[in-house]
Design a protein around this motif. Structure first.
Motif, PDB file in Angstrom:
ATOM      1  N   ALA B  24       4.504  60.783 -27.615  1.00 44.63           N
ATOM      2  CA  ALA B  24       5.862  60.950 -27.103  1.00 44.63           C
ATOM      3  C   ALA B  24       5.839  61.134 -25.585  1.00 44.63           C
ATOM      4  O   ALA B  24       6.701  60.629 -24.874  1.00 44.63           O
ATOM      5  CB  ALA B  24       6.541  62.142 -27.780  1.00 44.63           C
ATOM      6  N   LEU B  27       6.035  58.231 -23.157  1.00 45.71           N
ATOM      7  CA  LEU B  27       7.341  57.657 -22.802  1.00 45.71           C
ATOM      8  C   LEU B  27       7.710  57.950 -21.355  1.00 45.71           C
ATOM      9  O   LEU B  27       8.545  57.277 -20.768  1.00 45.71           O
ATOM     10  CB  LEU B  27       8.431  58.228 -23.709  1.00 45.71           C
ATOM     11  CG  LEU B  27       8.394  57.755 -25.149  1.00 45.71           C
ATOM     12  CD1 LEU B  27       9.487  58.434 -25.938  1.00 45.71           C
ATOM     13  CD2 LEU B  27       8.565  56.253 -25.197  1.00 45.71           C
ATOM     14  N   ARG B  33       6.502  52.991 -20.769  1.00 46.58           N
ATOM     15  CA  ARG B  33       7.930  53.005 -21.099  1.00 46.58           C
ATOM     16  C   ARG B  33       8.524  51.597 -20.951  1.00 46.58           C
ATOM     17  O   ARG B  33       9.225  51.124 -21.833  1.00 46.58           O
ATOM     18  CB  ARG B  33       8.653  53.985 -20.163  1.00 46.58           C
ATOM     19  CG  ARG B  33      10.117  54.152 -20.474  1.00 46.58           C
ATOM     20  CD  ARG B  33      10.764  55.023 -19.425  1.00 46.58           C
ATOM     21  NE  ARG B  33      10.647  54.426 -18.103  1.00 46.58           N
ATOM     22  CZ  ARG B  33      10.652  55.106 -16.950  1.00 46.58           C
ATOM     23  NH1 ARG B  33      10.744  56.407 -16.962  1.00 46.58           N
ATOM     24  NH2 ARG B  33      10.553  54.481 -15.802  1.00 46.58           N
ATOM     25  N   LEU B  36       7.446  49.395 -23.769  1.00 46.56           N
ATOM     26  CA  LEU B  36       8.119  49.742 -25.021  1.00 46.56           C
ATOM     27  C   LEU B  36       9.550  49.208 -25.043  1.00 46.56           C
ATOM     28  O   LEU B  36       9.988  48.579 -26.019  1.00 46.56           O
ATOM     29  CB  LEU B  36       8.122  51.264 -25.187  1.00 46.56           C
ATOM     30  CG  LEU B  36       8.705  51.770 -26.498  1.00 46.56           C
ATOM     31  CD1 LEU B  36       7.751  51.447 -27.639  1.00 46.56           C
ATOM     32  CD2 LEU B  36       8.957  53.269 -26.426  1.00 46.56           C
ATOM     33  N   LEU B  37      10.287  49.442 -23.958  1.00 42.56           N
ATOM     34  CA  LEU B  37      11.691  49.033 -23.940  1.00 42.56           C
ATOM     35  C   LEU B  37      11.819  47.511 -23.968  1.00 42.56           C
ATOM     36  O   LEU B  37      12.700  46.964 -24.627  1.00 42.56           O
ATOM     37  CB  LEU B  37      12.404  49.608 -22.714  1.00 42.56           C
ATOM     38  CG  LEU B  37      12.508  51.130 -22.669  1.00 42.56           C
ATOM     39  CD1 LEU B  37      13.363  51.582 -21.499  1.00 42.56           C
ATOM     40  CD2 LEU B  37      13.085  51.681 -23.970  1.00 42.56           C
ATOM     41  N   GLY B  40      11.222  46.566 -27.472  1.00 33.59           N
ATOM     42  CA  GLY B  40      12.312  47.033 -28.329  1.00 33.59           C
ATOM     43  C   GLY B  40      13.529  46.129 -28.218  1.00 33.59           C
ATOM     44  O   GLY B  40      14.117  45.717 -29.223  1.00 33.59           O
ATOM     45  N   VAL B  41      13.890  45.793 -26.976  1.00 37.15           N
ATOM     46  CA  VAL B  41      15.041  44.915 -26.769  1.00 37.15           C
ATOM     47  C   VAL B  41      14.710  43.503 -27.265  1.00 37.15           C
ATOM     48  O   VAL B  41      15.552  42.827 -27.858  1.00 37.15           O
ATOM     49  CB  VAL B  41      15.447  44.904 -25.279  1.00 37.15           C
ATOM     50  CG1 VAL B  41      16.543  43.884 -25.024  1.00 37.15           C
ATOM     51  CG2 VAL B  41      15.918  46.293 -24.855  1.00 37.15           C
ATOM     52  N   GLY B 230      18.871  43.492 -16.915  1.00 36.28           N
ATOM     53  CA  GLY B 230      18.508  44.397 -17.995  1.00 36.28           C
ATOM     54  C   GLY B 230      19.339  44.322 -19.263  1.00 36.28           C
ATOM     55  O   GLY B 230      18.977  44.945 -20.260  1.00 36.28           O
TER      56      GLY B 230
END
Lengths: 214, 237
Positions: B24, B27, B33, B36-37, B40-41, B230
């Protein structure tokens, strides 16, 4: 004496949900801040502006990235949780059912009004079962309303069932408010019950001298 | 329940089992980070493309449910009127088409006209029901002989805005080259002379003041004005 309370899958799901909510709530507030209203855009009547420290992402685009990434964690862990509880029978430990009703008031009286401590026969007392069942239900509502807001055309029937797009936004927000009511109480109770109880959600075990539960 | 053997080193085990906290904490490192994002997107976009039903129609509404035109919000990115010369306007069509060239608005007006009351959803969270008229983009793509196997369209606009769409959404029966709102030629602030109107997509995909339309199998590095900052590329509803 120790008591085994939390199977590993449940512990994993608990912390996955905790992390997911810790990201989804502040990023959700940042998204809300882009249009902090549930009414018309023209003329726009803002309800309130969330304080900066409650928001995550910096701007709408950044917040959406957090939200659409950690939504996966919330959804997957919720599904795993429900399937595991259903198959293992462990749900009996948590699910608030009709016969728990009678125990709610004595427990609330003990917690809040210095009443006598009721005899406890289960891992969770009735008030806990009620709180956990409602919290998990609210996460379910968050997921379903969130999916409907994300895909209001593909899931148009779902949006219709929930009373339209704007009401769906309100349900999604209301579910978060409910979780915001649950989380501080949960944290306070964990803090009051000490290390062993907190550690049990990591290890599964609770030392039995600490027989009260949170 | 079959209980594991009673542990002896309680506290150490308790602490060891908290090592996921380190995950965690990752992140907070910008590199992990961002990775990951991005993924994820990306996963959300792939799920959006997979679940997009090309023949499923967005809800349509009665005339009574339509928001008045003067209450239809404006969210232009630079200016409400990029000074398009409406008389001299041509839509430049290029890429994987048989009939590349410049098309006057009459070519679009001659195609079957669709009028629809649909919900316009902004990524900010507001929504409004509008009345839109225009030609199906699918009909126009057929008219210019677009390669039926091409994967994307890209558009650029008079105000330097730009967008791209996958073909399933471009050819959706409700996706319009919109030249009318509320029965009148579309006004300058709403995108005159022609804008995209896509009830199955968020507002930022529905580019105004169209100038060029390109059919392609490979998206350029610049995929969309907001996407490059973004927002999710798919933006499907």
């Amino acid at each position: 004496m120790e008591r085994f309370e939390h199977p590993s899958i449940i512990r994993l799901c608990h912390w996955a949900q905790a992390i997911a909510l810790a990201v989804l709530i502040p990023s959700g507030l940042q998204i809300f801040d882009a249009f902090p209203s549930f009414g018309e855009k023209v003329p726009q009547k803002d309800l309130f502006e969330p304080p900066g420290f409650t928001m995550l992402g910096g701007w709408l685009g950044g917040a959406l990235q957090w939200h659409f990434t950690f939504a996966w964690l919330l959804i997957v862990s919720l599904i795993v949780y429900i399937v595991y509880q259903a198959i293992s029978g462990n749900w009996r430990q948590v699910l608030f059912v009709r016969r728990d009703l009678a125990g709610v008031w004595p427990m609330a009286r003990y917690y809040f009004f210095f009443g006598p401590k009721p005899a406890l026969h289960e891992v969770y007392n009735p008030l806990q079962k009620q709180a956990y069942t409602v919290a998990i239900g609210l996460i379910g509502v968050s997921v379903i309303t969130g999916l409907a807001l994300y895909k209001p055309v593909q899931l148009s029937a779902l949006v219709w069932l929930m009373g339209g797009f704007r009401l769906t936004r309100i349900w999604h927000f209301a579910a978060m408010c409910g979780l915001l009511a649950f989380i501080p109480g949960h944290l306070v109770m964990v803090a009051l019950h000490g290390w062993s109880n907190f550690a049990s959600m990591w290890t599964g075990w609770k030392r039995a001298h600490d027989e009260s539960v949170s | 329940m079959n209980l594991p053997k009673l542990p002896t080193k309680r506290t150490r085990r308790e602490l060891l089992k908290m090592t996921p906290l380190l995950g965690a904490a990752a992140l907070f490192l910008p590199s992990s980070r961002d990775w990951l994002l991005e993924h994820g997107v990306g996963l959300s976009d792939r799920a959006s493309e997979t679940t997009f039903r090309s023949m499923h129609l967005a809800p349509t509404f009665s005339d009574r449910a339509v928001t008045a035109l003067d209450q239809f919000p404006l969210n232009s990115y630079l200016q409400d009127d990029p000074d398009v010369d409406l008389e001299a306007w041509r839509l430049t069509v290029e890429g994987l088409v048989q009939h590349a060239g410049e098309y006057a608005i009459d070519t679009i007006r001659q195609l079957p006209k669709i009028t629809q009351n649909t919900r316009h959803v902004c990524v900010e969270g507001w929504d409004v029901i509008g009345n839109f008229g225009g030609a199906r983009l699918a009909d126009f793509l057929d008219r210019v002989g677009a390669d039926p196997t091409a994967r994307f369209i890209e558009v650029s606009c008079a105000d330097d805005y730009y967008e791209s769409l996958e073909m399933a959404a471009a050819r959706h029966p409700q996706t319009l080259l919109c030249y009318e709102m509320y029965g009148q030629p579309i006004t300058r602030e709403h995108g005159a002379p022609v804008r995209l109107q896509i009830p199955t997509k968020l507002g930022y995909k529905q580019a105004k003041y169209l100038m060029t339309l390109r059919v392609t199998n490979v998206l350029q590095a610049k995929r969309g004005y907001w996407e490059d900052q973004g927002y999710a590329w798919h933006g499907g509803l």
